[in-house]
Design a protein around this motif. Sequence first.
Motif, mmCIF file in Angstrom:
data_model
loop_
_atom_site.group_PDB
_atom_site.id
_atom_site.type_symbol
_atom_site.label_atom_id
_atom_site.label_comp_id
_atom_site.label_asym_id
_atom_site.label_seq_id
_atom_site.Cartn_x
_atom_site.Cartn_y
_atom_site.Cartn_z
ATOM 1 N N SER A 1 4.023 6.393 1.287
ATOM 2 C CA SER A 1 2.870 7.043 1.712
ATOM 3 C C SER A 1 1.887 7.650 0.773
ATOM 4 O O SER A 1 0.799 7.920 0.712
ATOM 5 N N SER A 2 2.678 8.206 -0.508
ATOM 6 C CA SER A 2 1.856 8.761 -1.374
ATOM 7 C C SER A 2 1.205 7.814 -2.461
ATOM 8 O O SER A 2 0.343 8.227 -2.931
ATOM 9 N N CYS A 3 1.476 6.684 -2.449
ATOM 10 C CA CYS A 3 1.096 5.657 -3.541
ATOM 11 C C CYS A 3 -0.544 5.105 -3.206
ATOM 12 O O CYS A 3 -0.570 4.752 -1.985
ATOM 13 N N PRO A 4 -1.393 5.426 -4.160
ATOM 14 C CA PRO A 4 -2.749 5.386 -3.816
ATOM 15 C C PRO A 4 -3.159 3.834 -3.987
ATOM 16 O O PRO A 4 -4.428 3.568 -3.587
ATOM 17 N N ASN A 5 -2.405 3.155 -4.373
ATOM 18 C CA ASN A 5 -2.551 1.733 -4.504
ATOM 19 C C ASN A 5 -1.714 0.766 -3.529
ATOM 20 O O ASN A 5 -1.572 -0.452 -3.749
ATOM 21 N N ASN A 6 -1.111 1.380 -2.746
ATOM 22 C CA ASN A 6 -0.158 0.665 -1.772
ATOM 23 C C ASN A 6 0.832 -0.449 -2.277
ATOM 24 O O ASN A 6 0.992 -1.486 -1.965
ATOM 25 N N ALA A 7 1.531 0.064 -3.334
ATOM 26 C CA ALA A 7 2.259 -0.709 -4.256
ATOM 27 C C ALA A 7 3.742 -0.672 -3.696
ATOM 28 O O ALA A 7 4.574 -1.383 -4.249
#
Length: 55
Positions: A45-51
Motif C-alpha cells: 500500500s505504501s509503495c508509490p511505484n506499485n513494486a
Amino acid sequence: MKIISEKCKKCLVCIDACPVKAISKKGEEVTINGDICLECGCCASSCPNNAIEYE
Ligand code: SF4
Ligand code: SF4
C-alpha cells in the motif's frame, strides 16, 4: 510478498511502512525477509511505484 526489482525505485518508503521491519536494503536490492513477513500488505500500500505484490 515480493518486490518487483524492475519497478522498484529504491525510495525506501516501504522499509518504514513495515511494522515488523521485514524489509531491508541489501546492496542495491530492496528485499523482504519472508521468515518474519506477516503478509499484512502495508508495504504494498505504501509503495508509490506499485513494486510490491503478493506472491
Ligand atoms: S516503496 Fe516501492 S519503490 Fe520504494 S523501495 Fe519500497 S518497493 Fe522500492
Ligand atoms: S506485508 Fe507487511 S510484514 Fe510483510 S514486508 Fe510488507 S509491511 Fe512488512
